[in-house]
Design an enzyme around this catalytic site. Structure first.
Site, PDB file in Angstrom:
ATOM      1  N   LYS A 117      50.069  60.191  46.301  1.00  0.00           N
ATOM      2  CA  LYS A 117      49.834  59.054  46.845  1.00  0.00           C
ATOM      3  C   LYS A 117      50.238  58.705  48.233  1.00  0.00           C
ATOM      4  O   LYS A 117      50.650  57.843  48.697  1.00  0.00           O
ATOM      5  CB  LYS A 117      50.028  58.149  45.926  1.00  0.00           C
ATOM      6  N   CYS A 118      50.473  59.897  48.907  1.00  0.00           N
ATOM      7  CA  CYS A 118      51.183  59.810  50.122  1.00  0.00           C
ATOM      8  C   CYS A 118      50.040  60.014  51.421  1.00  0.00           C
ATOM      9  O   CYS A 118      49.179  60.767  51.128  1.00  0.00           O
ATOM     10  CB  CYS A 118      52.225  60.883  50.451  1.00  0.00           C
ATOM     11  N   MET A 119      50.376  59.562  52.796  1.00  0.00           N
ATOM     12  CA  MET A 119      49.622  59.709  53.921  1.00  0.00           C
ATOM     13  C   MET A 119      49.539  61.019  53.857  1.00  0.00           C
ATOM     14  O   MET A 119      48.643  61.662  54.902  1.00  0.00           O
ATOM     15  CB  MET A 119      50.019  58.960  54.879  1.00  0.00           C
ATOM     16  N   THR A 165      49.311  63.399  51.795  1.00  0.00           N
ATOM     17  CA  THR A 165      48.894  64.309  50.809  1.00  0.00           C
ATOM     18  C   THR A 165      47.663  65.358  51.121  1.00  0.00           C
ATOM     19  O   THR A 165      47.454  66.307  50.608  1.00  0.00           O
ATOM     20  CB  THR A 165      48.271  63.345  49.567  1.00  0.00           C
TER      21      THR A 165
END
Length: 163
Positions: A35-37, A39
């Site tokens: 759920k990371c920018m 990813t």
């Protein structure tokens, strides 16, 4: 001086995987999150893996929830996300701590010069990358904003593969 071959990682099935099994390979060790920018780097990492895997290159992914709870998945849900949704074929291990009080021994080694003999550089966020030579030694690191398609990373990998 230790090498990464002295460590192990937990596979999704709970089995211990010796990093000694990657002896004589050039490795890129990455802490990841779903759920990371960053990813979106999974796709680039897979392309990088496909480009160099037949030349002695491996990527080892270590999902971590250490940064702003950006890895909420565990177990089969995490494995499904990596294997099916992201179509990752390189090794992905169980979620682990990469910083803090409960840091995994591998990441403690990777992050501290007194242990790895080269750098003090702990992950500051998800998708921090460590480059390992064929002897199991840390030779470089890349912050998360250095994507897997950058020329600098490719040059470093190619240099190590040709040594």
């Amino acid at each position: 001086m230790q090498s990464i071959y002295n460590f192990h990682a937990l596979e999704f099935n709970g089995e211990k995987k010796s990093l000694g099994d990657y002896h004589d390979k050039v490795l890129l060790i990455v802490n990841t999150a779903s759920k990371c920018m960053f990813t979106k780097q999974y796709k680039g990492l897979e392309k990088l893996y496909q480009k160099y895997k037949d030349k002695g290159f491996e990527i080892l992914a270590f999902p971590s929830d250490n940064f702003n709870h950006q890895e909420p998945l565990t177990g089969i849900r995490l494995e499904t996300f990596c294997r099916l949704q992201q179509q990752i074929t390189f090794p992905v291990f169980k979620r682990t701590h990469v910083v803090g009080e409960y840091v995994d021994p591998l990441f403690k080694y990777l992050s501290h010069k007194e242990l790895n003999g080269k750098f003090d550089c702990r992950p500051l966020w998800n998708f921090h990358k460590y480059l390992i030579n064929r002897k199991g030694e840390v030779v470089d690191y890349f912050y998360p904003f250095t994507g897997p398609n950058t020329a600098r990373l490719h040059r470093k990998i190619e240099t190590l593969l040709n040594e």
